[in-house]
Design an enzyme around this catalytic site. Structure first.
Site: not given
Length: 400
Positions: A315, A363, A375
């Protein structure tokens, strides 16, 4: 009956029958075994698909946290390795200078040894002339000054070399610690992912199909919430715009009643404010366009923990690469990226902003508008578009 004949004595059998004895022993032994044996432990109930989904999601989230720890340790390890290499080069350079100073002292010591037994009186007698004697003395004085300089230089180089060795030793120790942390984080990620794979491998074909259906249902619910929120925000913005226009019209009506001069002044002020805001917005929009173009080009590439492109990403590797395409260097981890730029409320997000998730900030995604982001989600998935409400939002930043 004749008296000489005795009645036949009956022989009594005292031993029990063999069949009965064996059966009795067998019964006793069976009872003893039954009494001594521990009761069979009840088998653990098989987890439901919903429980497996929750557990797998949690394991992936933990793996994401461990991935950020790995990225941080890797970044630190790379920095420490460069530092160690530089210090080792400096140590070698200082050692060479120290050896050169040592050679100079050795040469002077040898020269002094060769001429040290001659006294000043003998030197005067052996000299060709008094002038030659004084010239020789001046030379010896200069040699003495040079020796003192060489000794000072030797001591300086020795101290500098010792300092560099100490710095190199500390850096090596720090590098060792960073490598240990890197190894531990890597093992943690692999353990969490192995647990998730093990849970998924136990599911039957029907259960896997149901799990996929639950995943789609959850995505659809997140999308519905995002769309509802976007509609509510658009409606609120439309109402605010309508109210603003109403006030402007009312103000213009008042100005027309009081005179044209005031109206001209108000018009100038509005023009100045709009110009400033447009300039700032255009600059950010230009960067965000490059960020989103890069991110969209990565859609479909696999998530790989610790990866930062070009064929796979985690990420924070994706967000780092996207903003680098716009000329902005971001740190490697989510924990550092969240500290860059300006904090933005979720209601004020613009395309290009970074959205962070979970309380541990493990994240991150790139906002694209309408409650969605691009993402790199998790192991086994690919870079994709998804609702930002799919996970609990921690906060958002505008990097530039």
């Amino acid at each position: 009956m004749a008296s000489h004949r005795k009645p036949r004595a009956r022989t009594r059998t005292t031993a029990p029958a063999l069949g009965i004895t064996t059966a009795a022993f067998a019964s006793v032994g069976l009872l003893a075994q039954t009494a001594g044996a521990a009761p069979a432990a009840p088998s653990a109930p098989k987890p439901t698909v919903e429980e497996v989904q929750k557990k797998v999601d949690d394991l992936y989230r933990q793996a994401g946290t461990a991935t950020q720890k790995y990225n941080l340790a890797k970044e630190k390890t790379d920095q420490q390795r460069k530092s160690v290499d530089g210090l080792l080069d400096a140590v070698a350079e200082r050692t060479e200078k120290l050896n050169e100073a040592r050679r100079k002292l050795g040469n002077y010591a040898a020269a002094q040894y060769r001429s040290g037994s001659v006294t000043p009186t003998a030197a005067l007698l052996l000299a060709d002339s008094p002038q030659a004697y004084f010239d020789q003395n001046r030379l010896l004085d200069r040699m003495t000054e040079r020796q003192q300089t060489d000794v000072t230089d030797f001591e300086t180089q020795q101290a500098a070399a010792s300092k560099k060795r100490a710095e190199a030793t500390r850096s090596l120790e720090s590098l060792t610690e960073s490598q240990a942390s890197l190894k531990s984080s890597k093992q943690d990620v692999q353990t969490k992912l192995a647990e998730a794979r093990e849970l998924l491998s136990r599911l039957t074909t029907q259960e896997k199909a149901r799990l996929a259906a639950l995943e789609k249902k959850r995505e659809a619910e997140a999308r519905r919430k995002a769309e509802a929120k976007a509609e509510a925000e658009a409606e609120a913005e439309a109402k605010a715009e309508a109210e603003r226009k109403r006030r402007e019209e009312a103000a213009q009506q008042d100005e027309s009643d009081t005179g044209a001069g005031t109206g001209a002044g108000t018009g100038t002020g509005a023009g100045t404010g709009t110009g400033t805001g447009t300039g700032t917005g255009d600059a950010y929009a230009a960067k965000a366009e490059k960020v989103l173009a890069f991110a969209r080009a990565q859609i479909g590439k696999p998530y790989v923990w610790g990866a930062a492109g070009p064929t796979s990403y985690d990420c924070s590797g994706l967000t780092q690469g996207a903003w680098k395409a716009a000329g902005v260097d971001l740190p490697r981890t989510t924990w550092d990226q969240v500290k860059v730029g300006t904090r933005i409320a979720t209601d004020n997000l613009k395309p290009g902003d970074l959205v962070f998730f979970y309380d541990d900030i493990s994240h991150v995604g790139i906002y694209i508008g309408a409650g969605k982001m691009i993402h790199a989600p998790k192991p086994g998935a690919y870079v994709r578009e998804e609702s930002i409400y799919y996970m609990p939002v921690y906060g958002s930043v505008r990097p530039a």
